[in-house]
Every structure is written in C-alpha cells, then in structure tokens.
Design an enzyme around this catalytic site. Structure first.
Site, PDB file in Angstrom:
ATOM      1  N   PRO A  85       1.392   2.254   0.131  1.00  0.00           N
ATOM      2  CG  PRO A  85       3.494   2.384  -0.635  1.00  0.00           C
ATOM      3  CD  PRO A  85       2.281   3.240   0.151  1.00  0.00           C
ATOM      4  CD  GLU A  86       1.821   1.646   4.333  1.00  0.00           C
ATOM      5  OE1 GLU A  86       2.007   2.496   5.068  1.00  0.00           O
ATOM      6  OE2 GLU A  86       0.911   1.676   3.221  1.00  0.00           O
TER       7      GLU A  86
END
Length: 193
Positions: A85-86
C-alpha cells in the site's frame, strides 16, 4: 527455514508511530534503514536452504517483501492479507519491488504496486503471489508437512546449488548467466556419477 509472525500479523510493515519518526530522520538515516531491509531481503532470497513464509495474518509493505523474498508462501485463507500500500501512503515500494517482480512478473507486479493493492489469500494465489492458500486452522500443519516432505524428497546439495543459480542469474548478464548455468549443471552431473 520457516518465517511466520509471532502474533496476529505476519509482518505489518511500518507502524504509524514509525512513519511519523521516519519523516523526521535524515537522508542518511533513511538510507541506512532502507539498506538494512534490502540486505535482509537479499539474505532471505539467496539463502542456500529453502525458505517458507507462513503468512498467518497481514503482510504489508516490508512484510510483503519478507514474504515474497521466500521460496514458498503459504497464506491463511481467512486472516491472511498481503499488500503493497506504499503508493497510497506517499511512499515507494522500492526495496521490495525486485522481489515482487521476480515473484509475479513485471506486468502483474506493476499493476499490484501501482494500485497499492491489499489481497486476500485467494486473490494472491490467483495473481501468482503466493504458493498456496490454506485454511487458517490447518496452516501450521500444512506448512510443517510440506517442509518435511521437501526435506525428505530433495537433495540438500542440489537445492543449495539451484538456489545459488537463481541468485547468481539475476546478478549476471544473460550470456554470462547461461555459461554459468551450463558450467554448474555439468559439474553437478559429474558429482552424481
């Protein structure tokens, strides 16, 4: 070698407190942190023994990297989640990306990380990210049986050389990698005769 989480998560990646601290670190400190994770992932990937990830909960960001650096990934079908999810948090999945690409292929990896996807076990299996989705209540016994069977039915020296071949092939130009593969393959045949 078996990697698993000690609690409800396999490895949740950076927590919110660390994210706050991370933004205050100097460039050198952030670089050192990234290099430490990079060395750890390379150590897992290049270890000359099979490495099995038993994903018993969330494997996010760096935790996703830990899992995909392993040779085999078994994930609990109820509680297991794996994600990168960066991009949704304003970060880059830079350190884990080489291992995600090796695991999924470039096209699928690009879609996965650019969306910041978080996948359940069935979705992760369908995308080639994990080896097997397993019911949570039999995850431990399934992984242990797999590990025992792998140990009983394979040659430790062949496993070590094959893993070394995978590691070295990524570090060499294609022509050099083919020559190395031929050389090590012939040498192992002579040892068996």
């Amino acid at each position: 070698v078996l990697l698993t989480g000690a609690g409800k998560a396999f490895c949740a990646g950076m927590d919110l407190d660390y994210l706050q601290k991370y933004s205050l670190l100097s460039h050198e400190e952030n670089l050192e942190d990234a290099q430490n994770l990079s060395r750890l992932l390379h150590l897992i990937y290049s270890l000359r023994k099979p490495v099995i990830a038993m994903v018993n909960g969330a494997a996010m960001g760096g935790g996703c990297g830990l899992a995909v650096a392993c040779d085999f990934i078994f994930m609990g079908s109820q509680f297991g989640r794996i994600g990168a999810p960066e991009v949704k948090l304003g970060f880059l999945p830079a350190v884990i990306l080489p291992y995600v690409v090796r695991r999924m292929g470039e096209g699928a990896a690009k879609e996965f990380v650019l969306r910041g996807d978080i996948l359940n076990a069935a979705e992760a299996r369908a995308k080639g990210l994990i080896t097997e989705a397993v019911k949570d209540d039999v995850l431990v016994s399934t992984v242990m049986e797999f590990a025992k069977k792998l140990a009983r039915t394979t040659s430790p020296s062949s496993i070590a050389l094959t893993k070394d071949l995978f590691t070295r092939m990524h570090e060499m130009p294609e022509k050099e990698a083919r020559a190395y593969a031929t050389q090590i393959g012939r040498a192992s045949c002579r040892e068996r005769v």
